[in-house]
Design an enzyme around this catalytic site. Structure first.
Site: not given
Length: 243
Positions: A149, A153
């Site tokens: 994650y 990002k």
């Protein structure tokens, strides 16, 4: 002149079926845009009763953007002014340390950004359109339990810079939006645990979580002529969390 008038503008929100994306989709609808959303369920009716989901007034299509083939085969609006890439997933319980979890998160959170942007490049160029890549404040910090994650990002922030530079001369303005803590299905691991939530709120100077509406206001600005000279930058909207 109303700089936030999106009348006769077509908007596609990938990941617009719930949460932040749904809030953004309805903000553009309220400003008179024709709004299309992509989600993962077969029909719009399948979201009835789902928290944070309201597909009334939105044109819905099922596309699992974790599958490049589905992106390639999907029908998009024939004309497009604003493309908002708000898709995202996360795997908890250290699942992202395993290949299957890592690959799924990277496919949805990063690979699909480029695939969707490339798919609509020519359509957006024809209308001098805007791409908004929604990342996260996790792209700027470590995230001990979620390496995919955080990495995805951070990649989204970097992709915003690179596409902003590469496509500006094509007439496409690429910008980004990085939300902080917003109460959605992806943040239930925090919001549904009082101690974790209290700790998180204690680190936010404004003392509250963000809302999809907070993110929608920033998205409207970024897509509008008010932000006409903003290229490749990601606007952090986190109540001061990352300070």
């Amino acid at each position: 002149m109303n700089e936030l008038d999106f009348n006769k503008k077509a908007v596609l929100v990938v990941g617009g079926s719930s949460g932040i994306g749904n809030g953004i989709a309805h903000a553009f609808l309220e400003h008179d845009a024709a709004v299309h959303v992509w989600g993962t369920r077969a029909r719009a009716e399948d979201y009835d009763g789902v928290e944070g989901s309201d597909l009334n007034g939105l044109a819905y299509a099922q596309v699992d953007v974790g599958d490049r083939g589905q992106i390639a085969a999907a029908d998009g609006p024939p004309a497009l002014d604003v493309l908002i890439l708000c898709q995202g997933t996360v795997v908890y319980r250290r699942g992202e340390f395993e290949p299957e979890g890592w690959d799924r998160v990277m496919a949805v959170n990063l690979d699909s950004l480029m695939a969707c942007a490339a798919k609509f490049h020519d359509t957006l160029a024809a209308r001098k359109g805007v791409i908004i890549i929604v990342s996260s404040v996790s792209g700027y910090t470590a995230n001990r339990g979620n390496p995919a994650y955080a990495a995805s990002k951070a990649g989204a922030v970097s992709l915003t810079k690179t596409l902003g530079q590469a496509w500006a001369r094509d007439g496409i303005r690429v910008v980004g939006l990085a939300p902080g803590l917003v109460d959605t299905k992806l943040t239930k691991v925090t919001t549904e645990h009082p101690d974790r939530l209290a700790g998180a709120l204690g680190s936010i100077p404004l003392g509250r979580m963000g809302t999809p509406g907070d993110m929608a206001g920033a998205a409207l600005f970024l897509a509008s002529p008010l932000a006409a000279y903003v290229v490749g930058q990601t606007l952090i909207v986190d109540g001061g969390l990352s300070l």
